[in-house]
Structure formats: C-alpha cells, structure tokens
Enzyme design. Structure first.
Site, short mmCIF file in Angstrom:
data_model
loop_
_atom_site.label_atom_id
_atom_site.label_comp_id
_atom_site.label_asym_id
_atom_site.label_seq_id
_atom_site.Cartn_x
_atom_site.Cartn_y
_atom_site.Cartn_z
N SER A 12 -7.77 7.22 0.12
CA SER A 12 -7.54 5.52 -0.06
C SER A 12 -8.15 4.84 1.00
O SER A 12 -8.27 5.15 2.28
CB SER A 12 -5.82 5.46 0.45
OG SER A 12 -5.70 3.98 0.35
N SER A 13 -9.13 4.03 0.52
CA SER A 13 -10.34 3.52 1.13
C SER A 13 -9.45 2.53 2.49
O SER A 13 -8.41 2.11 2.46
CB SER A 13 -11.35 2.53 0.26
OG SER A 13 -11.48 3.41 -0.64
N GLN A 14 -10.56 2.41 3.54
CA GLN A 14 -10.13 1.65 4.52
C GLN A 14 -9.78 0.11 4.07
O GLN A 14 -10.56 -0.46 3.25
CB GLN A 14 -11.24 1.34 5.36
CG GLN A 14 -11.17 0.62 6.84
CD GLN A 14 -12.30 0.49 7.43
OE1 GLN A 14 -13.17 1.10 7.57
NE2 GLN A 14 -12.12 -0.29 8.82
N PRO A 15 -8.74 -0.57 4.56
CA PRO A 15 -8.55 -1.85 3.83
C PRO A 15 -9.38 -2.99 4.04
O PRO A 15 -9.74 -3.77 3.17
CB PRO A 15 -7.11 -2.32 4.45
CG PRO A 15 -6.64 -0.95 4.73
CD PRO A 15 -7.67 0.01 5.13
N ARG A 28 0.88 -1.14 -0.10
CA ARG A 28 0.00 -0.12 -0.04
C ARG A 28 0.71 1.24 0.15
O ARG A 28 0.40 2.39 -0.67
CB ARG A 28 -0.80 -0.04 1.27
CG ARG A 28 -2.12 1.21 1.42
CD ARG A 28 -2.87 0.95 2.62
NE ARG A 28 -4.03 1.83 2.25
CZ ARG A 28 -4.75 2.38 3.37
NH1 ARG A 28 -4.12 2.13 4.84
NH2 ARG A 28 -5.92 3.18 3.31
#
Length: 357
Positions: free
Chosen positions: A69-72, A37
């Site tokens: 950046s979206s939450q994993p 990431r």
C-alpha cells in the site's frame, strides 16, 4: 469507538500531508478524508495504518516484496497530477489493496467509471472484496496483465499506473483519450522512479514536471529491472575535494538525464557513488561522511572533466524537477523536426526525449 479513533487518525494524517506541502487540492483532501485506509488493510494496528509510509502487503516465494500500500504522500501527489474530475472514465494499472481505486472512484463520482487491473489473482480478489466492503463496489476489478489495458471500457480520460517500469505500454497510449492524462512512475535513468504526468497530444505524450518516488516494479509484459551497478573496483583517488552535498538534490537525476555515459556504481559505506563513463575509463563522485571526492578509473581525464563541468553547471543554477520536460513517442514513429536537443532514451515501445535546462 474504533471508527472514531480511525477517523481521528486519518484526519491527523491528512492534516500532516497538507502541512508538509504534500497535499494541496481540496478534492483530493476530501477523498482522503472520506475513504478510510484501514478498510483496505484489515487486521493492522490503526496507528500503523495511518502513518505516512508504505505498508508491505505481499512477498513472493523468495521473500522479495511484490506489493504494498503506497505511501499516502506519494498517493496524494499522483492523484493531484492525475486531476480526475467528476464523470471521468479512469483506468488504474495495479489494484493492490484497492485503496487507490476507491479514492479514484470518489474523485470520478457517480457519473464516472473506474476500472482497476491486478495481475495477481489473489490480490485482485482481495481488492474486489475490500472495495465492496468499503462501499466502492462500482469499481470494476479485472484480473490480468495491465500492460494490455482494458479495451472494453476504453477510451479513458485518465490512466494511472501504480507500479514502476522503464517503458510505457502501447495499449495505454492507444486507450487514452485525446487530451487525456497518463500518470506513472517511470525509471528513465538514475537511481529512482520519477512520477510523471503525460498529456496525450498529436502523435506523442508530453510531461512537464516530475517528482521522485519509489514503487514496486511492474510484473508481466513490462517487467524490467534497472541496469546492474557497475563494478569498477577501488579506482584512484584524484585528491579533489569538492564543496556541497548531493544526497537529496536533483543533481544525480539531472546528470543521468542530461549527460551521455551516466552510470551508478553503488553506495559503498553508505555513501553515494555515481559518475560518467567514456572510452578511456570512468570518473566517479563519492559522497561519504568525509565529504565529496572525485575518483578516476582507467586512463584519461575526459570523463572527469565532463563530470566536474556538469557539477559546476548544476551548482550555478540547480534545476528543479518542475523544469523537466519529457516527450514520449512510439518507438519507430517518424522523428521530430528539428531533432531533439537533449538526450533520447530508446525503449522497446517508446522513445523518451529529455529537456532539462
């Protein structure tokens, strides 16, 4: 040393996702381990990058967040919903940093093809650079409004939308292969988006199961804000105090999708406040530190009676998101026979039929 530390932090994150139940599929786990990431969030502290949280990456001139950046955990959920297999042709709407496109490319493999669309030229250029630097230069990055899809590479086996909206673009439906799958965060009613995985069937899209989520709103043709909260004033406390808690349950989403007249009035004093409207007024449930109570606005008790009856039905057998079924038909298409038994939400491009027993 930095690479070894990043690898350790990434592995810890993936293990935590698996341990919490947010990650199940071995292929998605392998992709998360293989794609760092931090390659897509340069300059940030590695500890911050490998936390299970969304990371804001861009605001507009007014300081309003427009990209992240979206939450994993949410990314893992939607990747599992999408079910990309080797050789699939995939379209992503909303490139962001490029990280999710790199995960899609890993899942599709060398025989697959991934196209990602970004409406913001600067974000699109940065995503293209991140993908190239991370060794995922085979992803095609297109600058444009994702509502139009990308006809040159259609049809797609899988389409994934990484921004929230209230409708489905007709182009996504037309460019999705028969039997293909569309995953997107959709705000049908209620306070949040639901991550829905639609399968392309004859004349419609059908989704079974959902998960609550939160995303940046779509921009461009499909940009639409949620309806404003109702301004009802203080109302009249009926003195009814009810057992149970609502925050973190399915009740509000279930009410919004199952009962006509749902509205959200806001969250005074940090509590939950929503209810039902009718011609004579409104009834509101308020959840604060003091418990759950019923307030009335206007005259008549019709809305209050319906709200309490709905609460009792839900409490007797709380439905999980796995029981939600959503059928989406192009607006203006011939109606189904027999007519749908549940609520129908009509939007400019699609109508959504709800079944949530």
């Amino acid at each position: 040393m930095a690479d070894a530390r990043a690898e350790a932090l990434n592995r810890r994150l993936v293990e935590r996702l698996a341990g919490s139940g947010a990650l199940h599929e071995p292929r998605v786990r392998e992709a998360l381990l293989a794609v760092p990431r931090h390659d897509f969030l340069p300059g940030l502290d590695l500890e911050q990058v490998y936390e299970d949280r969304a990371i804001l990456t861009r605001t507009d001139e007014a300081g309003i967040p427009i990209s992240s950046s979206s939450q994993p955990a949410i990314m893992a959920l939607m990747l599992e919903q999408l079910g990309v297999a080797p050789g699939h042709r995939v379209l992503e709407v909303g490139a962001g940093t490029g990280y999710n496109a790199a995960l899609l490319a890993r899942l599709a493999g060398p025989a697959g093809a991934v196209t990602t669309i970004e409406i913001d030229p600067e974000l699109g250029a940065a995503a293209r650079a991140h993908l190239a630097a991370a060794g995922a230069g085979q992803v095609v990055t297109v600058i444009g409004d994702g509502a139009a899809g990308h006809p040159p590479a259609a049809p797609y086996d899988r389409i994934m939308v990484t921004a929230g909206g209230r409708d489905i673009a007709r182009a996504w439906y037309e460019q999705l292969a028969e039997g293909g799958r569309l995953v997107l965060p959709l705000a049908l009613a209620g306070p949040s988006h639901l991550a829905l995985a639609f399968t392309h069937g004859p004349g419609c899209l059908v989704a079974v199961g959902a998960a609550p989520c939160g995303f940046m709103p779509l921009r461009g043709e499909l940009a639409a804000s949620l309806p404003p909260a109702a301004a009802l004033g203080p109302g009249q406390d009926t003195g009814r105090r009810l057992p149970g808690a609502l925050r973190g349950t399915t009740f509000e989403s279930w009410l919004a999708l199952s009962e006509p007249g749902y509205f959200r009035a806001g969250e005074p004093d940090g509590g939950t406040e929503f209810g039902l409207l009718d011609g004579a007024g409104a009834a509101v449930l308020r959840e604060t530190g003091g418990g759950l109570g019923l307030w009335r606005h206007g005259t008549g008790d019709g809305a209050g009676g319906r709200l309490l009856a709905a609460l009792h039905r839900w409490q007797a057998s709380p439905p999980g998101y796995d029981r939600l079924r959503v059928t989406a038909r192009p607006t203006g298409a011939p109606p189904p026979s027999p007519p749908p038994a549940g609520e129908v939400f009509v939007r400019p491009q699609f109508s959504f039929e709800i079944e949530w027993p």
